[in-house]
Structures are given as C-alpha cells and as structure tokens.
Scaffold this motif. Sequence first.
Motif, short mmCIF file in Angstrom:
data_model
loop_
_atom_site.label_atom_id
_atom_site.label_comp_id
_atom_site.label_asym_id
_atom_site.label_seq_id
_atom_site.Cartn_x
_atom_site.Cartn_y
_atom_site.Cartn_z
N THR A 106 37.67 35.50 30.29
CA THR A 106 37.08 36.82 30.53
C THR A 106 36.32 36.82 31.85
O THR A 106 35.66 35.85 32.21
CB THR A 106 36.09 37.22 29.41
N ILE A 107 36.48 37.93 32.55
CA ILE A 107 35.66 38.12 33.75
C ILE A 107 34.89 39.42 33.52
O ILE A 107 35.14 40.12 32.56
CB ILE A 107 36.52 38.20 35.03
N GLY A 108 33.92 39.68 34.39
CA GLY A 108 33.18 40.93 34.26
C GLY A 108 31.82 40.75 33.61
O GLY A 108 31.03 41.67 33.53
N LEU A 123 44.76 38.14 37.90
CA LEU A 123 43.47 38.83 38.03
C LEU A 123 43.62 40.12 38.83
O LEU A 123 43.04 41.15 38.48
CB LEU A 123 42.44 37.90 38.69
N ALA A 124 44.43 40.07 39.89
CA ALA A 124 44.66 41.26 40.71
C ALA A 124 45.31 42.35 39.85
O ALA A 124 44.98 43.54 39.99
CB ALA A 124 45.53 40.92 41.92
N GLU A 125 46.20 41.94 38.96
CA GLU A 125 46.85 42.91 38.07
C GLU A 125 45.84 43.54 37.12
O GLU A 125 46.05 44.63 36.61
CB GLU A 125 47.96 42.23 37.24
N HIS A 126 44.75 42.81 36.87
CA HIS A 126 43.68 43.36 36.04
C HIS A 126 42.59 44.00 36.91
O HIS A 126 41.43 44.08 36.52
CB HIS A 126 43.09 42.28 35.13
N ASP A 127 42.98 44.40 38.11
CA ASP A 127 42.11 45.14 39.04
C ASP A 127 40.89 44.36 39.52
O ASP A 127 39.87 44.96 39.85
CB ASP A 127 41.65 46.47 38.41
N ALA A 128 40.97 43.05 39.52
CA ALA A 128 39.85 42.27 40.01
C ALA A 128 40.03 41.99 41.51
O ALA A 128 41.14 41.74 41.97
CB ALA A 128 39.75 40.96 39.25
N LYS A 129 38.92 42.05 42.24
CA LYS A 129 38.95 41.67 43.65
C LYS A 129 38.64 40.18 43.74
O LYS A 129 37.59 39.73 43.30
CB LYS A 129 37.91 42.50 44.43
N VAL A 130 39.59 39.45 44.31
CA VAL A 130 39.50 37.98 44.29
C VAL A 130 39.29 37.42 45.70
O VAL A 130 39.86 37.93 46.67
CB VAL A 130 40.80 37.38 43.70
N LEU A 131 38.48 36.39 45.79
CA LEU A 131 38.32 35.63 47.04
C LEU A 131 38.66 34.17 46.73
O LEU A 131 38.16 33.61 45.76
CB LEU A 131 36.88 35.74 47.55
N ASP A 174 34.95 40.35 42.51
CA ASP A 174 34.79 40.12 41.09
C ASP A 174 34.92 38.64 40.76
O ASP A 174 34.30 38.15 39.82
CB ASP A 174 35.86 40.90 40.31
N VAL A 175 35.77 37.96 41.52
CA VAL A 175 36.04 36.55 41.22
C VAL A 175 36.14 35.74 42.51
O VAL A 175 36.77 36.17 43.47
CB VAL A 175 37.38 36.39 40.45
N VAL A 176 35.52 34.58 42.51
CA VAL A 176 35.73 33.59 43.57
C VAL A 176 36.37 32.38 42.92
O VAL A 176 35.87 31.88 41.91
CB VAL A 176 34.41 33.18 44.26
N ILE A 177 37.49 31.93 43.48
CA ILE A 177 38.17 30.75 42.93
C ILE A 177 38.19 29.65 43.98
O ILE A 177 38.75 29.83 45.07
CB ILE A 177 39.63 31.06 42.54
#
Length: 304
Positions: A92-94, A122-130, A181-184
């Motif tokens: 889960t993110i958010g 994650l992008a498909e779940h509308d998350a902005k990823v770095l 939203d997410v940093v990987i």
Amino acid sequence: RQGWLSRLKAGLARTGSSIAQVFTGTQIDDTLYEELESALLMADAGVKATEHLLADLKRRVKEAKATDPAQVKGLLVDAVADLLAPLEAALTIGRHPTTVMMVVGVNGAGKTTSIGKLTRYLAEHDAKVLLAAADTFRAAAREQLSVWAGRNQVEIVSQEGGDPAAVSFDAVNAGRARGCDVVIADTAGRLPTQLHLMEELKKIKRVITKADAGAPHEVLLVVDGNTGQNALAQVKAFDDALGLTGLVVTKLDGTAKGGVLAAIALWARERAAGPVPVYFIGVGEKLEDLQTFSAREFAQALLD
Ligand code: GDP
C-alpha cells in the motif's frame, strides 16, 4: 490475468509435475507419502516445510476420510494454500506523503527489472514515482535503471561515482520537494571486494531515515525463485541486517524450485516480527510480468 497464470502454470510445471505424479496411483499408502516427500524436497521446499506439509496433509486425509489419491491432491492444494496464506498482502502507498522504498537483492536476482515493473504498476495506480540509482558502483546498473525510468517516463536521481547513501538522501529530499508519491531506491547487489554489502545497505537505510524520520517505509528484497533454498538463505541474511518489509520473488515462470515459497512461508510464520509478505511475483521479463501473489492461485498452479 489469464496470460500470466498460464505462464505461472507452465513455469511451475517443472516443479509440480513430479509432485502431481505422486497422485496417479490407486492407493493412499506409505509409498505415496514417501514419494510426495521426495517430490517436495526436490522442489526445494526444504526439510521443515516438507515435514509440515506431510503432517498437515495426513491430518486432512484422515479428517476427510479420503480413499482416492486424486482427492489427496486436492487436500494438498488446501494445505499448501494455507501454509502460503500469511505471505499474501498488498503493497500500500498513500499512508505517507512520500512513500520511500529501498530495494535490495543480490546481482542477477531481477532487482532492476522488478523496479521497472513496479514503477509501471505504481504509475498505473496514478502514483508519481521518482527513482534513485543508489547502486553507484556499477555504471551498467545506473544505465539500466535510467532505461526503465525512460520507458515509464519518470524522473531519476543518479550521480556517476557518487556515494550511494548521498544519492539516496538527495532522492528522498527531491521526491518530497517535488510532491512524489513514491521514491524507489535501487541498491547494489555486490560491491568491490574490500567493501561490505550489508554495511553499505545499512548506511543507506540510516541516511534515508535522516532525510525522512519515518523512512524507509518499505525495505523490499528481490529474490530469484529459481535459486531454491539459496533464496531462503538470502531472505534470512537480508532480514537480519535490514529488517525486511516485503519480498518480490522473481523467475517463477520457469523453475523447478518453486517449492521454496513453502520454505519461506514456514520461516515467515515463525518470525518474531511477523511474516514478511510476498508483494509480487515475477513471471517473465516484460513490463506486465509482475503480479500480486495469491496463495491459492499459486498452490493450484503448482499442482495443476
Ligand atoms: P539485478 O542484477 O538484480 O538488477 O537483475 P536484473 O533486473 O538485471 O535481471 C537479471 C536477469 O533476469 C535479466 O535478464 C532479466 O530480464 C531477468 N528477469 C528478471 N525477472 C525475471 C522474471 O520474473 N522472469 C524471467 N524469466 N526473467 C527475469
């Protein structure tokens, strides 16, 4: 979904065929259980998980008053599904403005590929990823990660020859500043011989916590499911050093050692801090080949 399930079935056929073979006879007797024991060991379930499954299966057979080996096969699906159930959990993110994930694993496990697939998920779940290229030791690792960043059209923090912890620190700050939203963070799987991998990874983790007190929110280990008991050894070693929050088990599309999930599940049940979930399984090399883990689907695919 159908496509990947058939790939998982085809992949696990190498693990499962010798197990399924056990149930083609006409009697439920010691020979059946002995053959099953060998088949589970060959599938790399390990001694403990094999013993656990056999005992559980015998109990189920007695309870169901089964007389037909085909029925026993169905009961084994239930036993495997129950054993693996604690490994099921969704990533889960958010819960945090920026969820920080640190991804670890030995070279070749499928770490960078999995990060690429995860980014897409994650992008498909509308998350902005770095993405953060914290494996600064291998130029090829950095390049591979930027290819995945390009494919997914996400930003990447990368620095040639930089300090892995510093790159991670910068990436967490950049991710927070840019409203990601997410940093990987991708990390090294092997280091120049004079350096210690676990020490380096611990340092990255510490420095990430400096950038964001609650982070890393996830420490994910990518393991190659094709390495069998060796995968379990890796899970234990990385967990001891870093405290894992989740697993990605790759290469289940062509393995004779899929039984290792049973061994991981047994270990996870006995872990003081609670089970480490398998967030995803890898069933191929393409972007869409990362799937959430379902214990029952896996058990059925294994014994199909
Ligand atoms: P890393 O060194 O851990 O970053 O590993 P890579 O991501 O470079 O992957 C190593 C190799 O494994 C590559 O050839 C990948 O395409 C392949 N790979 C990764 N995941 C899977 C999977 O789920 N199935 C299959 N068949 N190959 C995979």
